[in-house]
Design a protein around this motif. Structure first.
Motif, PDB file in Angstrom:
ATOM      1  N   VAL A 265      10.889   3.173  -8.830  1.00 32.03           N
ATOM      2  CA  VAL A 265      10.546   3.448 -10.217  1.00 32.03           C
ATOM      3  C   VAL A 265      10.170   2.139 -10.900  1.00 32.03           C
ATOM      4  N   PHE A 266       9.103   2.177 -11.702  1.00 30.66           N
ATOM      5  CA  PHE A 266       8.664   1.040 -12.498  1.00 30.66           C
ATOM      6  C   PHE A 266       8.932   1.361 -13.966  1.00 30.66           C
ATOM      7  N   CYS A 267       9.595   0.457 -14.670  1.00 33.43           N
ATOM      8  CA  CYS A 267       9.968   0.673 -16.066  1.00 33.43           C
ATOM      9  C   CYS A 267       9.353  -0.430 -16.921  1.00 33.43           C
ATOM     10  N   PHE A 268       8.825  -0.073 -18.099  1.00 36.64           N
ATOM     11  CA  PHE A 268       8.117  -1.019 -18.954  1.00 36.64           C
ATOM     12  C   PHE A 268       8.071  -0.460 -20.369  1.00 36.64           C
ATOM     13  N   ASP A 269       7.578  -1.261 -21.309  1.00 39.06           N
ATOM     14  CA  ASP A 269       7.405  -0.791 -22.681  1.00 39.06           C
ATOM     15  C   ASP A 269       6.155   0.070 -22.765  1.00 39.06           C
ATOM     16  N   ALA A 270       6.292   1.226 -23.405  1.00 38.50           N
ATOM     17  CA  ALA A 270       5.158   2.148 -23.494  1.00 38.50           C
ATOM     18  C   ALA A 270       3.984   1.541 -24.249  1.00 38.50           C
ATOM     19  N   VAL A 271       4.242   0.604 -25.156  1.00 39.65           N
ATOM     20  CA  VAL A 271       3.146   0.016 -25.921  1.00 39.65           C
ATOM     21  C   VAL A 271       2.229  -0.812 -25.036  1.00 39.65           C
ATOM     22  N   GLN A 272       2.666  -1.142 -23.816  1.00 36.53           N
ATOM     23  CA  GLN A 272       1.807  -1.867 -22.888  1.00 36.53           C
ATOM     24  C   GLN A 272       0.817  -0.947 -22.191  1.00 36.53           C
ATOM     25  N   SER A 273       0.956   0.354 -22.355  1.00 39.00           N
ATOM     26  CA  SER A 273       0.085   1.294 -21.664  1.00 39.00           C
ATOM     27  C   SER A 273      -1.322   1.213 -22.254  1.00 39.00           C
ATOM     28  N   PRO A 274      -2.356   1.636 -21.538  1.00 38.53           N
ATOM     29  CA  PRO A 274      -2.223   2.323 -20.256  1.00 38.53           C
ATOM     30  C   PRO A 274      -1.909   1.370 -19.096  1.00 38.53           C
ATOM     31  N   VAL A 275      -1.215   1.918 -18.111  1.00 36.21           N
ATOM     32  CA  VAL A 275      -0.922   1.195 -16.885  1.00 36.21           C
ATOM     33  C   VAL A 275      -1.553   1.948 -15.724  1.00 36.21           C
ATOM     34  N   VAL A 276      -1.836   1.206 -14.675  1.00 34.94           N
ATOM     35  CA  VAL A 276      -2.488   1.786 -13.500  1.00 34.94           C
ATOM     36  C   VAL A 276      -1.600   1.592 -12.284  1.00 34.94           C
ATOM     37  N   LEU A 277      -1.393   2.660 -11.551  1.00 37.13           N
ATOM     38  CA  LEU A 277      -0.692   2.617 -10.274  1.00 37.13           C
ATOM     39  C   LEU A 277      -1.729   2.753  -9.170  1.00 37.13           C
ATOM     40  N   ARG A 278      -1.738   1.813  -8.236  1.00 41.40           N
ATOM     41  CA  ARG A 278      -2.619   1.889  -7.071  1.00 41.40           C
ATOM     42  C   ARG A 278      -1.770   2.132  -5.835  1.00 41.40           C
ATOM     43  N   LEU A 279      -2.195   3.077  -4.985  1.00 40.06           N
ATOM     44  CA  LEU A 279      -1.416   3.462  -3.811  1.00 40.06           C
ATOM     45  C   LEU A 279      -2.348   3.658  -2.632  1.00 40.06           C
ATOM     46  N   ALA A 280      -1.981   3.049  -1.500  1.00 38.04           N
ATOM     47  CA  ALA A 280      -2.758   3.190  -0.265  1.00 38.04           C
ATOM     48  C   ALA A 280      -1.833   3.515   0.892  1.00 38.04           C
ATOM     49  N   LEU A 281      -2.382   4.186   1.905  1.00 39.81           N
ATOM     50  CA  LEU A 281      -1.619   4.624   3.070  1.00 39.81           C
ATOM     51  C   LEU A 281      -2.246   4.059   4.346  1.00 39.81           C
ATOM     52  N   SER A 282      -1.449   4.005   5.399  1.00 32.38           N
ATOM     53  CA  SER A 282      -1.945   3.595   6.708  1.00 32.38           C
ATOM     54  C   SER A 282      -1.101   4.273   7.785  1.00 32.38           C
ATOM     55  N   LEU A 283      -1.716   4.555   8.903  1.00 31.21           N
ATOM     56  CA  LEU A 283      -0.988   5.059  10.060  1.00 31.21           C
ATOM     57  C   LEU A 283      -0.535   3.928  10.978  1.00 31.21           C
ATOM     58  N   HIS A 284      -0.918   2.681  10.649  1.00 27.02           N
ATOM     59  CA  HIS A 284      -0.621   1.537  11.523  1.00 27.02           C
ATOM     60  C   HIS A 284       0.393   0.567  10.937  1.00 27.02           C
ATOM     61  N   SER A 285       0.249   0.206   9.639  1.00 28.80           N
ATOM     62  CA  SER A 285       1.121  -0.850   9.127  1.00 28.80           C
ATOM     63  C   SER A 285       1.093  -0.913   7.615  1.00 28.80           C
ATOM     64  N   VAL A 286       2.159  -1.487   7.054  1.00 32.07           N
ATOM     65  CA  VAL A 286       2.202  -1.779   5.626  1.00 32.07           C
ATOM     66  C   VAL A 286       1.125  -2.783   5.262  1.00 32.07           C
ATOM     67  N   GLU A 287       0.866  -3.738   6.164  1.00 30.97           N
ATOM     68  CA  GLU A 287      -0.113  -4.780   5.882  1.00 30.97           C
ATOM     69  C   GLU A 287      -1.490  -4.185   5.609  1.00 30.97           C
ATOM     70  N   ARG A 288      -1.874  -3.180   6.385  1.00 34.17           N
ATOM     71  CA  ARG A 288      -3.173  -2.559   6.143  1.00 34.17           C
ATOM     72  C   ARG A 288      -3.214  -1.853   4.802  1.00 34.17           C
ATOM     73  N   ALA A 289      -2.140  -1.150   4.455  1.00 30.96           N
ATOM     74  CA  ALA A 289      -2.088  -0.490   3.154  1.00 30.96           C
ATOM     75  C   ALA A 289      -2.152  -1.521   2.032  1.00 30.96           C
ATOM     76  N   ARG A 290      -1.455  -2.666   2.208  1.00 31.83           N
ATOM     77  CA  ARG A 290      -1.476  -3.723   1.190  1.00 31.83           C
ATOM     78  C   ARG A 290      -2.886  -4.293   1.027  1.00 31.83           C
ATOM     79  N   GLU A 291      -3.601  -4.490   2.130  1.00 33.48           N
ATOM     80  CA  GLU A 291      -4.968  -5.004   2.068  1.00 33.48           C
ATOM     81  C   GLU A 291      -5.861  -4.079   1.251  1.00 33.48           C
ATOM     82  N   ARG A 292      -5.702  -2.787   1.422  1.00 30.63           N
ATOM     83  CA  ARG A 292      -6.540  -1.830   0.699  1.00 30.63           C
ATOM     84  C   ARG A 292      -6.251  -1.857  -0.795  1.00 30.63           C
ATOM     85  N   VAL A 293      -4.970  -1.968  -1.155  1.00 30.93           N
ATOM     86  CA  VAL A 293      -4.620  -2.071  -2.574  1.00 30.93           C
ATOM     87  C   VAL A 293      -5.189  -3.358  -3.161  1.00 30.93           C
TER      88      VAL A 293
END
Length: 377
Positions: A265-293
């Protein structure tokens, strides 16, 4: 360039089919399939590895108001469209509806409590175009101010943008244990899992769902700017309670514990919104998902939205017609749109190749629904 995307309607084929009730001898016929469409209005790029859309838990895609039903008119599960959040990897077809879909449920929340998780919030002012979906979550904040959710996607990364209609604290909770539909016999829960924080605004890990190990990387940032840093407080949670910085489950952990929701969970002040969540998946590794983000981080939400809309228009322009009506064009191009949602391209992700050797190699998934796709096309 001629813009044909206004004829592509992501809502086309969602929910109950408006067939007239059969009469006379036709009333005795047996309908092998339920009279419901198998599409969803979520955001995705053409044949992209990821999709993201509203999650009501209903049959057959996780969107809508219907309960599972093998034939004829489906029963209702909800009396109105109401979502618990926004999930990833929606199915398009009828195969394995409760197995490989609707993972990593994202829920925006007002305040600092996790107790509202699992609540259905009414969807208001839903709108969608190829590669983009937006809705309001009614009465999701104090005073009924609501939350505006917007979704878009690159071929490999889902982007969520949330605007909060209240002052004070706000949260974005991600459930790593979600999967399938909101019915006991159509749910998927992880047999193994690991999730850890990667600084105040990012998290990573994996889940093993139905025997498939799925790696994930996600981060929460203001739209188009740098990291929020200390302005964001992140934590892991289990069964709606905050826990330490890392959670690790093996298959030996009791099933009752693994069936309870957990995630980050990410918590912050609502007045900072809008906020963007980026999410990527991989069948091989976290590193690949991180590269895509990281690659998607260089562009704002609206830049990605426009890029994906342009990609859909390039697809539409392969089929140009003359004559007919606008309604007929909408039927044609909406059907073309849905024919290009699946199968999903995961280049370099083939699990049968070594991690390094597979980079760039073609790989398509979503064979669970292929029979229906071939039949309709």
């Amino acid at each position: 360039m001629q813009n044909l995307t206004p004829y592509m309607d992501p809502f086309f084929g969602n929910g109950t089919i408006a067939l007239p009730r059969p009469k006379k001898i036709a009333a005795k016929w047996f309908f092998l399939k339920a009279q419901t469409g198998n599409t969803h209005p979520g955001a995705c790029a053409p044949l992209s590895a990821i999709s993201v859309g509203p999650y009501t838990g209903a049959y057959p895609t996780g969107y809508g108001i219907n309960a599972p039903n093998p034939h004829a008119r489906p029963r209702q599960y909800l009396h109105e469209l109401a979502a618990m959040g926004f999930s990833h990897l929606q199915q398009s077809g009828t195969g394995a509806v409760g197995t490989y879909y609707n993972y990593f449920l994202v829920t925006p929340l007002a305040g600092e409590s996790l107790e509202p998780l699992g609540t259905h919030w009414t969807l208001e002012d839903e709108r969608a175009q190829p590669g983009y979906y937006t809705t309001g979550l009614a009465s999701a904040t104090p005073g009924g101010a609501g939350i505006r959710a917007e979704l878009t996607a690159t071929p490999a990364v889902a982007l969520h943008r949330y605007t909060f209609g209240h002052e004070g604290r706000a949260q974005i909770a991600v459930d790593f244990g979600s999967g399938g539909l909101d019915f006991a016999w159509h749910r998927s829960r992880p047999s193994e899992a690991e999730v850890s924080l990667d600084g105040p605004n990012a998290a990573q890990g994996y889940v093993v769902m139905e025997g498939v190990r799925l790696y994930v990387y996600l981060e929460c940032l203001p739209d188009g700017a740098g990291a929020l840093g200390t302005e964001v407080e992140s934590a892991l949670w289990h069964d709606k309670q905050r826990i330490g910085r890392k959670l690790n489950w093996s298959i030996d952990v009791p099933r009752i514990e693994r069936s309870k929701p957990f995630g980050v969970v990410f918590c912050f002040d609502a007045v900072q919104s809008p906020v963007v969540l980026r999410l990527a998946l991989s069948l091989h590794s976290v590193e690949r998902a991180r590269e895509r983000v990281a690659e998607a981080r260089s562009r704002s939400f609206d830049e990605v939205r426009n890029e994906t809309l342009a990609a859909w228009n390039r697809c539409a322009r392969h089929v140009q017609v003359e004559g007919g009506t606008d309604e007929q064009r909408q039927i044609l191009y909406s059907s073309l749109y849905h024919s290009l949602v699946k199968p999903a391209q995961w280049p370099g992700e083939g699990p049968w190749w070594e991690k390094d050797a597979s980079r760039g190699a073609p790989f398509y998934v979503d064979f669970a629904t292929m029979w229906d796709q071939y039949k309709t096309q």
